[in-house]
Design an enzyme around this catalytic site. Sequence first.
Site, PDB file in Angstrom:
ATOM      1  N   ASP A  93      50.106  25.890  84.705  1.00  0.00           N
ATOM      2  CA  ASP A  93      48.779  25.349  85.011  1.00  0.00           C
ATOM      3  C   ASP A  93      48.331  24.339  83.961  1.00  0.00           C
ATOM      4  O   ASP A  93      48.121  24.690  82.801  1.00  0.00           O
ATOM      5  CB  ASP A  93      47.781  26.512  85.081  1.00  0.00           C
ATOM      6  N   ASP A 133      44.792  18.809  87.265  1.00  0.00           N
ATOM      7  CA  ASP A 133      44.849  20.262  87.383  1.00  0.00           C
ATOM      8  C   ASP A 133      45.881  20.716  88.416  1.00  0.00           C
ATOM      9  O   ASP A 133      45.657  20.569  89.619  1.00  0.00           O
ATOM     10  CB  ASP A 133      43.459  20.788  87.755  1.00  0.00           C
TER      11      ASP A 133
END
Length: 444
Positions: free
Chosen positions: A319, A95
């Site tokens: 992201d 992440d």
Amino acid sequence: MVSSLSQLSFFFFFLFTTLCNSQPYLQLPLLHIHPSPTPTQALSSDSLRLSLLHSRRRRRSAASPVVSGASTGSGQYFVHLRLGSPPQPLLLVADTGSDLVWLRCSACKSCSRRLPGSAFLARHSSTFSPFHCYDSACSLVPGPDPNPCNHTGLHSPCRYSYSYSDGSTTAGFFSREATTLNTSSGAPAKLSDLAFGCGFDVSGPSLTGPNFGGAQGVMGLGRGPISFASQLGRRFGNTFSYCLLDYTLSPPPTSYLRIGVPKSDVVSKLSYTRLLLNPLSPTFYYIGIKSVSVNGVKLPVRSSVWALDKNGDGGTVIDSGTTLTFLPEQAYRLILTAFKRSLKQVASPAEPTPGFDLCVNVSGLGRARLPRLSFALVGGSVFAPPPRNYFIETMDRVECLAIQPVDSGSGFSVIGNLMQQGFLFEFDKDRSRLGFSRHGCALQ
């Protein structure tokens, strides 16, 4: 802060000296597990915005496999590591939109009824050690209260509480532990100390539902000092890269997360754009979008729609922990209109799948005839993903637009992992730039 960063860098000395004798960078496999037969229940959900976070010399390199989580109904990419002494195998979501490395932990001793690998068993490791509440490293994580040492006792551990945008939280002890990584060469790389959150209280849809794909935690790769990329990065040029390969392929291909820069001519083929810093959200990798085009025609979107304002609102984040792409409402509506106009000539509409605004029947229609989307970025580079990066098959021969609107006044845009597939992305924190290329993924 500086002393804490120095401590964390020293913790990885054993890893670096080992790798320098064997390979010039760390390469970790990224695992992408394929979507279930009904992916829309997961992929249309805002809960997959896992990482929209809580609050405000000669370079060497290090690579690890990254795997897609689609076969479990998840849109995430995962990294394997082994934590503790003896090592316990665990799976983490990769992440770039959060900093903390954390794992679901268990304090049980016998754990006879617990499935292997469902949590990290801290008491089963001889090298597990929580940071003390007075340790300078404790100031690097958000805590449950302003005073980290308000708990009685001389041995009060550092307590953390980390929240995500949908209210999901992980809380427990900020700790350090010996860590073993499975690298692409097959030789394990051992880290003497990894600073991570040992989560005894994990709640919320992003972290407990099926979208989490059976993972035991998150590998935060953000810009903050406690992220996995930052803890290793100082000895590897503060650079990491990855390719997220096409989730629709079967069996799912393996791509890699690389800490550092390998010696390759792929670097010369990268296009670059500047990484912007938002002081109110320093975790995120912001990029500047100047305009958007459909089939080569620039859409009339005001430049202010893409801007990051003085209040820290707006802007666009890259992201890996978010699946879909989220764009400002005004830009999204213009894209939607342009797509409908283009598709009207070549495809028949399909009943919209819940959660998607545009779906088409692609029987007899190749993806090459779907509308082409491109983004002009700050610095002159152009990001032009193929249609498979923003159309997703929700049922047999039905493709839906995998982009969602976001209110420009209260949120920010996100280029999610589906839109990133098939590109090599290089995050160069020292030069504050993002490199990207359609070339190089096959070389990993």
